[in-house]
Design an enzyme around this catalytic site. Structure first.
Site, PDB file in Angstrom:
ATOM      1  N   GLY A 277      -9.821  -1.853 -10.061  1.00 28.45           N
ATOM      2  CA  GLY A 277      -8.532  -1.200  -9.915  1.00 28.45           C
ATOM      3  C   GLY A 277      -8.551   0.297  -9.734  1.00 28.45           C
ATOM      4  N   GLY A 321     -13.991  -2.506  -6.035  1.00 29.52           N
ATOM      5  CA  GLY A 321     -14.094  -2.822  -4.609  1.00 29.52           C
ATOM      6  C   GLY A 321     -13.742  -1.614  -3.789  1.00 29.52           C
ATOM      7  N   TYR A 363       1.560  -2.425   3.259  1.00 35.23           N
ATOM      8  CA  TYR A 363       1.768  -1.771   1.964  1.00 35.23           C
ATOM      9  C   TYR A 363       2.426  -0.401   2.064  1.00 35.23           C
ATOM     10  CZ  TYR A 363      -1.881  -5.080   0.364  1.00 35.23           C
ATOM     11  OH  TYR A 363      -2.619  -6.194   0.079  1.00 35.23           O
ATOM     12  N   CYS A 390       2.283  -4.532  20.269  1.00 33.58           N
ATOM     13  CA  CYS A 390       3.686  -4.742  20.609  1.00 33.58           C
ATOM     14  C   CYS A 390       4.474  -5.034  19.338  1.00 33.58           C
ATOM     15  CB  CYS A 390       3.810  -5.890  21.617  1.00 33.58           C
ATOM     16  SG  CYS A 390       5.444  -6.025  22.343  1.00 33.58           S
ATOM     17  N   GLU A 391       4.649  -3.995  18.553  1.00 34.86           N
ATOM     18  CA  GLU A 391       5.299  -4.090  17.250  1.00 34.86           C
ATOM     19  C   GLU A 391       5.792  -2.703  16.878  1.00 34.86           C
ATOM     20  OE1 GLU A 391       6.694  -6.311  14.217  1.00 34.86           O
ATOM     21  OE2 GLU A 391       5.163  -7.194  15.516  1.00 34.86           O
ATOM     22  N   TYR A 419     -10.200  -3.022   2.779  1.00 30.23           N
ATOM     23  CA  TYR A 419      -9.040  -3.774   3.264  1.00 30.23           C
ATOM     24  C   TYR A 419      -8.604  -3.345   4.660  1.00 30.23           C
ATOM     25  CZ  TYR A 419      -9.157  -4.803  -1.652  1.00 30.23           C
ATOM     26  OH  TYR A 419      -9.591  -5.161  -2.905  1.00 30.23           O
TER      27      TYR A 419
END
Length: 466
Positions: A277, A321, A363, A390-391, A419
């Site tokens: 974390g 991580g 996020y 295309c977004e 990530y």
């Protein structure tokens, strides 16, 4: 192979404030840096990482490109291990939470540095074992492991972190059929809140992960009648990208109480896994604690709680991580088109976006960008770095302060080791980028760039449609 630049000047650029404070980041905690520890600027005003010029890397390997600094990754691994050696008088094991970025090279580096591996799927487990990781140091997580994944875990011989009743009972049946005990840990929700994004806050009671605390006595009672399930300990994880220390300081007491409860059912727990974390510095505004400080907080908490309850010190595990691999990587893009909306916004498009970094759209994550081929250029323009997909939400950074950008500039986004590749997709049928490992002026491909033909590999066209 990309050679080390002939000249490196750490004071040549107005952007040097983002570079590590000393050469190769000696003594610095990687998670507190915006760029990898080896980042520097050449006399030609180019950013280098691992002794490799990022402009040369893009020329040779294409873009977008993940550039992973081996020195930074190894340094973070060593700081975690050294911290536990300094502050914990018992046995310890650091596990790399490989969901952050699971590939053969990174698993092999982590294992070479004495770390175990935390996996959450059959694919991650296969990658770890193929990389040569000792199964005794692999811990298999997940809230809905399939029967096939559990069978693979039993075949490999790794630890299974049990998340729920279905999994517990299924493992019991499989272990009975196999005729040998299965080493397990229990994931329990500790009920500790932390200030982070709701999607990455996993320690509070309203979570899909783990047994709730009011279930733990029933679980221990069940395990007392299941000798084929060798319960080694308990696991808890309170969230991700956390800057606070208090939640981790509180965790030791909560977990020690579980150990005491287990004793009442004849179970001796010898492992405590406190999860991970620890956050990293994505922008100048971020101020995470150092790896050393985080480890000391965890160790002090567990030691104090064990002493208070008069229980032996367990084997202490943690699962970083992001703080291991996140700061070690940058992503390089080429600038393409621009759209100026007077008085409103300037959009600058790059040749990647949400398919190689879905965190901003998922996020609302914020990153820092630099211009890798003009590190000394003054930051005089506020632009929005847009992806090519295309977004409308495909925005990498909104309102980024940068030099005036030109087509074919090499834009670098820092802190992209965690990530990014692991959550990458082929949205719009865009091939996923390649990745190179850089160290001492050499670059080695660790993930090949996908070709257009790779996108058709799994497609099947029925005869009726031909």
């Amino acid at each position: 192979m990309v050679s080390t630049p002939a000249s490196v000047d750490r004071a040549a650029s107005s952007s040097c404030q983002y570079l590590p404070a000393v050469a190769e980041g000696d003594g610095l905690s990687p998670n507190q840096q915006l760029l990898p520890l080896t980042a520097a600027v050449t006399a030609a005003d180019h950013l280098t990482v691992g002794g490799c010029d990022v402009v040369d890397l893009v020329e040779q390997y294409g873009s977008p490109l993940y550039i992973l600094d081996e020195h930074t990754l190894r340094t973070a691994c060593r700081q975690y291990r050294q911290g536990f050696a300094d502050y914990y008088p018992g046995e310890s094991l650091v596990l790399y939470a490989s969901k952050a970025w699971n590939c053969l090279a990174i698993c092999a580096i982590a294992a070479a540095e004495g770390l175990g591996i935390d996996v959450v799927s059959g694919g991650e487990l296969l990658t770890a074992t193929t990389a040569g990781v000792n199964p005794d140091t692999i811990y298999f997580h997940g809230n809905n492991k399939s029967a096939a994944e559990l069978a693979l875990a039993l075949d490999v011989g790794c630890r299974v972190v049990v998340d729920n009743w279905l999994e517990l009972k299924t493992l019991g049946e499989m272990a009975t059929q196999q005729g040998k005990p299965v080493p397990i840990l229990l994931r329990v929700t500790p009920g500790i809140e932390c200030h982070t994004h709701d999607y990455i806050r996993t320690g509070h009671l309203d979570s899909k992960f783990g047994f709730d605390p009011d279930q733990i006595e029933a679980v221990f009672e069940f395990l007392a009648s299941q000798p084929q399930l060798n319960c080694l300990g308990v696991h808890a994880h309170i969230g991700s990208q956390i800057f606070e220390l208090n939640p981790h300081a509180d965790l030791g007491e909560v977990m020690a109480q579980w150990v005491v409860t287990a004793q009442r059912y004849g179970l001796t727990l010898t492992e405590l896994d406190v999860g991970g974390g620890l956050g990293i510095r994505y922008t100048e505004a971020d101020d995470p604690p150092s790896i050393d400080t985080w480890v000391k907080t965890v160790c002090d908490s567990v030691v104090a709680a064990c002493n208070a309850h008069q229980i032996p010190l367990p084997r202490l595990l943690c699962e970083p991580g992001r703080s291991l691999v996140g700061p070690a990587c940058v992503t390089a893009y080429r600038v393409g088109s621009q759209k100026v909306i007077p008085g409103i916004r300037t959009y600058v498009a790059v040749d990647g976006g949400m398919s190689d970094n879905p965190r901003p759209i998922t996020y609302q994550s914020v990153y820092r960008a630099l211009v890798g081929n003009r590190m000394g250029a003054a930051c005089t323009e506020t632009v929005t770095l847009a992806g090519k997909h295309c977004e409308s939400g495909d925005i990498l950074i909104k309102d980024a302060l940068l030099p005036v950008l030109r087509t074919d500039d090499v834009v670098i986004i820092a802190g992209t080791g965690a990530y990014n590749y692991s959550m990458a997709s082929n949205y719009n049928r865009v091939p996923r980028p390649g990745a190179v490992l850089v160290h001492n002026g050499d670059a080695t491909v660790i993930i090949r760039r996908e070709a257009l033909a790779d996108l058709l590999r799994q497609d099947c066209l029925p005869e009726s449609l031909r």
